[in-house]
Motif scaffolding. Structure first.
Motif: not given
Length: 487
Positions: A79, A250, A252-254, A325
């Protein structure tokens, strides 16, 4: 017949590459056509000329392709690229949407993130900004291209791009070759590109054009482009990242904070600088003169070593920051590693094709024509890299072909007239990054596809922001270099 064979081989290469055929197949076939017209033995041309030169390119530059792709994928999945882009958009806002996109792209690519990774992360951000600002989406590709494919690829001192690394073994230079000229060239590219885009923005607002519709959601456009086989084939000859690997891990969402997101980029620049000017010059590398180490000098390998070390340090940094993360660290690193394989083999195949061309007797006429171009060696070098990058649709491929065939000759000329090889380095790199952005270029095709914009709607602004700006910078660098030399 030999000269005709070169033209036929180039025509075959260009036509089938434009159609999206694999360069791994086209390049040797086109090379064998050139050899057949020249009356050269075909099997020997393939195994003794094409393959050794392609293999040499792989042996010299695969570490850079590998590390650059892994670093780019780590920056994407952690991210970090998104955090940097969001920071720029928050600070500059929708009212400066064009500038925000340009600067975000410039920061991440100057820090070593592959331009294709940057495309897939920046475009969804650009959609949000341009929609909020009611700017036409047809200007998005040009804004992204200006920030990612121009000055940070070819002009900024120390940029870890493949293009900036290619001349180093030929000229014995560092990534910081002709830094003053590089900064001036960067200012010209950025200044002209922003002026053009601001002008286009004003005209669009005067017409009340607005953002317009999107055929696909930005995320769907990214997925479609990543899976398009034609986009993939063209992209892998013009960059160091295979788009097919974008979806193979995939994210990191944050993302991390802006300071942590930017830290790996700072590490790339700082370590590159330290290695180039402080550490490597003080090392005892006399062992390189031994046959088992290639019998080379530090000048021949030092530049590549600097970039390799900088990228390794940056990879370690981004892993240390985002170890917990990144959802599946192993998958991210594997996707990055896999993403480097097809691009280097594709560019190496172009190099092999160029080696067959250079080995034909007719190429002596081409060499004499290039060296005889009026204006001196800088002009002829710029013309050679421009033409070959345009024909192959690849800045790195065209640059390597030109330097493989003519690099030693230009080095001899530089020694004879007392010209700093760093000047030739900078001219060659900027020259390769101009006409490579023709309609069939992989970066152009990929960018337009990700943005959901057609060539008809978006290509003119790419020409002005990415090609004309780079040509102007090239003219300025050649003029200043001729008058005052390298600085």
């Amino acid at each position: 017949m030999g000269l005709l064979g070169i033209l036929v081989g180039l025509a075959v290469l260009i036509y089938f590459a434009f159609k999206g055929s694999s360069i791994l197949i086209i390049a040797p076939l086109a090379g064998l056509l050139v050899a057949a017209f020249a009356g050269e033995p075909l099997l020997a041309s393939w195994t003794q000329t094409f393959m050794p030169n392609a293999a040499q390119f792989v042996s010299q530059f695969f570490p850079l392709f590998l590390l650059g792709a892994v670093f780019g994928k780590l920056m994407e999945d952690s991210g970090s690229v998104t955090s940097i882009a969001r920071f720029m958009t928050r600070k500059l806002g929708a009212e400066r949407a064009v500038l925000a996109v340009v600067l975000a792209g410039a920061i991440v690519t100057y820090g070593g993130v592959s331009l294709f990774v940057a495309f897939f992360v920046l475009v969804p951000m650009a959609v949000e900004l341009f929609r909020a600002a009611q700017l036409p989406r047809r200007l998005m590709p040009a804004a992204v291209a200006l920030g990612t494919t121009t000055f940070t690829m070819s002009a900024m001192p120390g940029t870890p791009s493949i293009n900036n690394a290619i001349p180093m073994p030929f000229f014995g230079t560092t990534p910081f070759a002709a830094p003053g000229l590089g900064l001036i060239a960067s200012a010209v590219m950025l200044g002209f590109g922003l002026w053009w885009l601001k002008r286009a923005e004003a005209k669009a607002r005067a017409r009340g054009e607005g953002f317009g519709g999107l055929a696909l959601d930005p995320a769907e456009s990214v997925e479609k482009a990543a899976e398009d086989p034609i986009v993939r084939e063209r992209a892998t000859t013009s960059g160091a990242f295979d788009p097919a690997e974008i979806e193979h891990s995939e994210g990191s969402k944050d993302g991390p904070s802006i300071m942590l997101a930017a830290l790996p980029i700072i590490v790339v620049v700082a370590v590159n600088l330290l290695m180039s000017f402080l550490i490597l010059p003080r090392l005892d590398v006399s062992f390189l003169a031994e046959e088992r180490w290639g019998g080379v000098t530090l000048a021949a390998v030092g530049g590549v070593w600097s970039v390799i070390t900088a990228l390794i340090a940056a990879i370690v940094t981004v892993i240390a920051i985002n170890f917990r993360s990144v959802p599946v660290l192993r998958a991210t690193m594997a996707a990055g590693a896999h993403a480097s394989v097809l691009p280097i083999l594709s560019v190496a195949s172009l190099v092999g094709f160029g080696a067959i061309v250079a080995a034909t007797p007719a190429f002596e006429d081409v060499r004499n024509w290039v060296l005889g171009i009026e204006g001196g060696p800088l002009v002829s070098l710029a013309v050679a890299t421009n033409i070959l990058a345009a024909l192959t649709g690849s800045a790195s491929g065209g640059l390597t072909i030109a330097l493989d065939a003519l690099g030693p000759t230009y080095m001899t000329i530089a020694q004879e007239i007392g010209m700093d090889p760093a000047l030739m380095h900078r001219v060659a790199v900027i020259g390769s990054g101009t006409l490579d952005s023709l309609p069939h270029n992989g970066a152009v095709v990929t960018l337009l596809s990700v943005c959901g914009v057609t060539h008809k709607d978006g290509y003119l602004d790419i020409v002005m922001a990415a090609i004309v700006s780079a040509l102007l910078a090239l003219v300025v660098v050649i003029a200043l270099g001729t008058m005052v030399g390298s600085f």
